[in-house]
Motif scaffolding. Structure first.
Motif, PDB file in Angstrom:
ATOM      1  N   LEU A  32       0.946  -1.319   0.258  1.00  0.00           N
ATOM      2  CA  LEU A  32      -0.055   0.090  -0.099  1.00  0.00           C
ATOM      3  C   LEU A  32       0.454   1.557  -0.054  1.00  0.00           C
ATOM      4  O   LEU A  32       0.426   1.788  -0.471  1.00  0.00           O
ATOM      5  N   PHE A  33       2.124   1.229   0.760  1.00  0.00           N
ATOM      6  CA  PHE A  33       2.776   2.656   1.030  1.00  0.00           C
ATOM      7  C   PHE A  33       3.829   2.807  -0.793  1.00  0.00           C
ATOM      8  O   PHE A  33       3.328   4.201  -0.561  1.00  0.00           O
ATOM      9  N   THR A  34       3.514   1.782  -1.064  1.00  0.00           N
ATOM     10  CA  THR A  34       4.838   1.485  -2.392  1.00  0.00           C
ATOM     11  C   THR A  34       3.670   1.851  -3.742  1.00  0.00           C
ATOM     12  O   THR A  34       3.868   2.975  -4.309  1.00  0.00           O
ATOM     13  N   ALA A  35       2.535   1.708  -3.718  1.00  0.00           N
ATOM     14  CA  ALA A  35       1.154   2.385  -4.409  1.00  0.00           C
ATOM     15  C   ALA A  35       0.685   3.713  -4.288  1.00  0.00           C
ATOM     16  O   ALA A  35       0.915   4.319  -5.322  1.00  0.00           O
ATOM     17  N   PHE A  36       0.836   3.967  -3.261  1.00  0.00           N
ATOM     18  CA  PHE A  36       0.800   4.786  -2.533  1.00  0.00           C
ATOM     19  C   PHE A  36       2.123   6.043  -3.363  1.00  0.00           C
ATOM     20  O   PHE A  36       1.052   7.492  -3.860  1.00  0.00           O
ATOM     21  N   LEU A  37       3.022   5.872  -3.184  1.00  0.00           N
ATOM     22  CA  LEU A  37       4.112   7.108  -3.094  1.00  0.00           C
ATOM     23  C   LEU A  37       4.000   7.615  -4.627  1.00  0.00           C
ATOM     24  O   LEU A  37       3.932   8.119  -5.406  1.00  0.00           O
ATOM     25  N   GLY A  38       3.303   5.581  -5.714  1.00  0.00           N
ATOM     26  CA  GLY A  38       4.028   6.326  -6.965  1.00  0.00           C
ATOM     27  C   GLY A  38       2.453   6.560  -7.572  1.00  0.00           C
ATOM     28  O   GLY A  38       2.882   7.974  -8.261  1.00  0.00           O
ATOM     29  N   ALA A  83      -3.886  10.368  -5.064  1.00  0.00           N
ATOM     30  CA  ALA A  83      -3.453   9.128  -4.309  1.00  0.00           C
ATOM     31  C   ALA A  83      -3.503   8.229  -2.961  1.00  0.00           C
ATOM     32  O   ALA A  83      -3.847   6.815  -3.165  1.00  0.00           O
ATOM     33  N   PHE A  84      -4.544   9.085  -1.969  1.00  0.00           N
ATOM     34  CA  PHE A  84      -5.537   8.627  -0.651  1.00  0.00           C
ATOM     35  C   PHE A  84      -6.615   7.987  -1.090  1.00  0.00           C
ATOM     36  O   PHE A  84      -6.538   6.377  -0.954  1.00  0.00           O
ATOM     37  N   PHE A  85      -6.643   8.474  -2.434  1.00  0.00           N
ATOM     38  CA  PHE A  85      -9.043   8.197  -2.532  1.00  0.00           C
ATOM     39  C   PHE A  85      -8.550   6.606  -3.363  1.00  0.00           C
ATOM     40  O   PHE A  85      -9.189   5.938  -3.642  1.00  0.00           O
ATOM     41  N   VAL A  86      -7.353   7.144  -4.510  1.00  0.00           N
ATOM     42  CA  VAL A  86      -7.041   5.679  -5.314  1.00  0.00           C
ATOM     43  C   VAL A  86      -6.872   4.361  -4.640  1.00  0.00           C
ATOM     44  O   VAL A  86      -7.218   3.189  -4.472  1.00  0.00           O
ATOM     45  N   THR A  87      -5.464   4.638  -3.399  1.00  0.00           N
ATOM     46  CA  THR A  87      -4.902   3.469  -2.714  1.00  0.00           C
ATOM     47  C   THR A  87      -6.236   2.587  -1.901  1.00  0.00           C
ATOM     48  O   THR A  87      -6.095   1.892  -1.826  1.00  0.00           O
ATOM     49  N   LEU A  88      -7.147   4.005  -1.582  1.00  0.00           N
ATOM     50  CA  LEU A  88      -8.087   3.570  -0.322  1.00  0.00           C
ATOM     51  C   LEU A  88      -9.173   2.491  -1.427  1.00  0.00           C
ATOM     52  O   LEU A  88      -9.531   1.988  -0.802  1.00  0.00           O
ATOM     53  N   GLY A  90      -8.672   1.432  -3.851  1.00  0.00           N
ATOM     54  CA  GLY A  90      -8.155  -0.057  -4.649  1.00  0.00           C
ATOM     55  C   GLY A  90      -8.094  -1.048  -3.519  1.00  0.00           C
ATOM     56  O   GLY A  90      -8.190  -2.201  -3.644  1.00  0.00           O
ATOM     57  N   ALA A  91      -7.675  -0.940  -2.528  1.00  0.00           N
ATOM     58  CA  ALA A  91      -7.675  -1.689  -1.091  1.00  0.00           C
ATOM     59  C   ALA A  91      -8.805  -1.692  -0.658  1.00  0.00           C
ATOM     60  O   ALA A  91      -9.191  -3.534  -0.044  1.00  0.00           O
ATOM     61  N   GLU A  92      -9.506  -1.914  -0.450  1.00  0.00           N
ATOM     62  CA  GLU A  92     -11.119  -1.870  -0.623  1.00  0.00           C
ATOM     63  C   GLU A  92     -11.340  -3.141  -1.284  1.00  0.00           C
ATOM     64  O   GLU A  92     -12.602  -4.090  -1.192  1.00  0.00           O
TER      65      GLU A  92
END
Length: 105
Positions: A32-38, A83-88, A90-92
């Motif tokens: 999740l951290f690397t996806a968020f940064l990218g 990035a916050f909303f896309v990662t959130l 994506g995790a859901e």
């Protein structure tokens, strides 16, 4: 194998279940951290490119008196929010896919 880790969180979750008993949470958080940064870097660059019409004379000054182009500041904030909303989401979605696969088996 690394391709699947960075493109599919469900594959990472399956791998962690089989090979990393005590470190599942670490690998999931690392993903999740690397996806968020990218995503943040890509979104920030996209927004900064979209704001290229802004004059370079529009600047803000930090505590040291250094000037920074205002479009760059806007792009960094927008990149973080995207990035916050896309990662959130994506995790859901990955969690939902995982549950559906477990129910079908």
């Amino acid at each position: 194998m690394l391709y699947w880790f960075f493109t599919n969180p469900v594959s990472l979750s399956r791998w962690a279940d089989k090979h990393a008993e005590g470190r599942k949470l670490f690998f999931k958080c690392l993903y999740l951290f690397t996806a968020f940064l990218g995503i943040a870097v890509a979104a920030s660059g996209a927004v900064e490119s979209a704001l290229a019409w802004m004059p370079r004379s529009w600047v803000r000054y930090d505590e040291d008196g250094e000037s920074e182009w205002i479009a760059s500041s806007i792009a960094h904030v927008a990149g973080f929010i995207v990035a916050f909303f896309v990662t959130l989401k994506g995790a859901e979605l990955a969690t939902r896919i995982r549950r559906l696969e477990e129910e079908s088996n």
